[in-house]
Design a protein around this motif. Structure first.
Motif, short mmCIF file in Angstrom:
data_model
loop_
_atom_site.label_atom_id
_atom_site.label_comp_id
_atom_site.label_asym_id
_atom_site.label_seq_id
_atom_site.Cartn_x
_atom_site.Cartn_y
_atom_site.Cartn_z
N ASN A 100 0.83 -1.20 0.00
CA ASN A 100 0.00 0.00 0.00
C ASN A 100 0.87 1.26 0.00
O ASN A 100 0.65 2.18 -0.79
CB ASN A 100 -0.92 0.00 1.22
CG ASN A 100 -1.87 1.17 1.23
OD1 ASN A 100 -2.61 1.40 0.28
ND2 ASN A 100 -1.84 1.94 2.30
N GLY A 101 1.87 1.30 0.87
CA GLY A 101 2.73 2.47 0.97
C GLY A 101 3.52 2.75 -0.30
O GLY A 101 3.61 3.88 -0.76
N VAL A 102 4.07 1.69 -0.89
CA VAL A 102 4.87 1.86 -2.11
C VAL A 102 4.00 2.35 -3.26
O VAL A 102 4.34 3.32 -3.96
CB VAL A 102 5.60 0.54 -2.48
CG1 VAL A 102 6.24 0.65 -3.86
CG2 VAL A 102 6.64 0.19 -1.43
N LEU A 103 2.86 1.71 -3.46
CA LEU A 103 2.00 2.11 -4.58
C LEU A 103 1.40 3.49 -4.36
O LEU A 103 1.22 4.25 -5.33
CB LEU A 103 0.91 1.06 -4.83
CG LEU A 103 1.41 -0.28 -5.36
CD1 LEU A 103 0.27 -1.25 -5.53
CD2 LEU A 103 2.17 -0.11 -6.67
N ASP A 104 1.12 3.83 -3.11
CA ASP A 104 0.60 5.16 -2.81
C ASP A 104 1.62 6.25 -3.19
O ASP A 104 1.25 7.29 -3.71
CB ASP A 104 0.25 5.25 -1.32
CG ASP A 104 -0.64 6.43 -1.01
OD1 ASP A 104 -1.67 6.60 -1.69
OD2 ASP A 104 -0.30 7.20 -0.09
N LYS A 105 2.90 5.96 -2.96
CA LYS A 105 3.95 6.91 -3.34
C LYS A 105 4.16 6.96 -4.85
O LYS A 105 4.58 7.98 -5.39
CB LYS A 105 5.27 6.53 -2.66
CG LYS A 105 5.28 6.73 -1.17
CD LYS A 105 6.61 6.26 -0.59
CE LYS A 105 6.51 6.04 0.89
NZ LYS A 105 7.51 5.09 1.38
N LEU A 106 3.91 5.85 -5.52
CA LEU A 106 4.10 5.76 -6.97
C LEU A 106 3.02 6.50 -7.75
O LEU A 106 3.29 7.05 -8.82
CB LEU A 106 4.13 4.28 -7.39
CG LEU A 106 4.17 3.99 -8.89
CD1 LEU A 106 5.52 4.39 -9.46
CD2 LEU A 106 3.89 2.52 -9.14
N MET A 107 1.80 6.51 -7.24
CA MET A 107 0.67 7.02 -8.02
C MET A 107 0.80 8.48 -8.48
O MET A 107 0.43 8.78 -9.61
CB MET A 107 -0.65 6.80 -7.27
CG MET A 107 -1.09 5.36 -7.25
SD MET A 107 -1.21 4.62 -8.90
CE MET A 107 -1.34 2.91 -8.47
#
Length: 142
Positions: free
Chosen positions: A123-130
């Motif tokens: 969740n944290g990684v994809l949230d930063k990627l978006m």
């Protein structure tokens, strides 16, 4: 019966896991997955899109993910690595899927297949990627 994209993601995850560990050809792994019990419930086209997309763009997806990770890609568990690659691929190429759905589906895969706290990491990684992958959509939702 409607074919499920969620099931397609699940089979893509299993296929990518096999691909990472075995190094077998994507076509051989896809053929094997199609024989698995329950595959008929998956959206086969979406499965193929994810599998072919991630395997052909794995290095580029890893490069995109790397700045948002707290460790080298090589130190990710194979499951979390595959989930993050699927999420990154969907964020970039499956624009009909809202970015929040991309994150949610990845988190659900991590809850089902990843380590105890893996879903929080995904969740944290994809949230930063978006914001990088979908800047206009993220800005509009803010």
């Amino acid at each position: 019966m409607k074919k499920s994209r969620r099931n397609a993601r699940e089979f893509a995850l299993k296929a990518l896991y096999q691909w990472q560990l075995s190094g077998n050809a994507e076509a051989d792994i896809a053929r094997h997955m199609r024989e698995e019990e329950g595959f008929a419930t998956a959206d086969e086209d979406y499965f193929q899109t994810l599998l072919a997309g991630v395997t052909s763009q794995a290095e580029a997806l890893d490069a995109l993910l790397a700045p948002h990770l707290d460790r080298p890609v090589s130190q990710l568990s194979p499951i979390e690595h595959a989930i993050l690659q699927i999420g990154a691929y969907e964020a970039l190429h499956c624009l009909d899927v809202p970015y929040r759905v991309v994150i949610n589906e990845a988190v659900e895969l991590a809850k089902a297949y990843g380590g105890t706290e893996g879903h929080k990491y995904v969740n944290g990684v994809l949230d930063k990627l978006m914001p990088q992958a979908r800047p206009a959509e993220v800005k509009k939702k803010a």
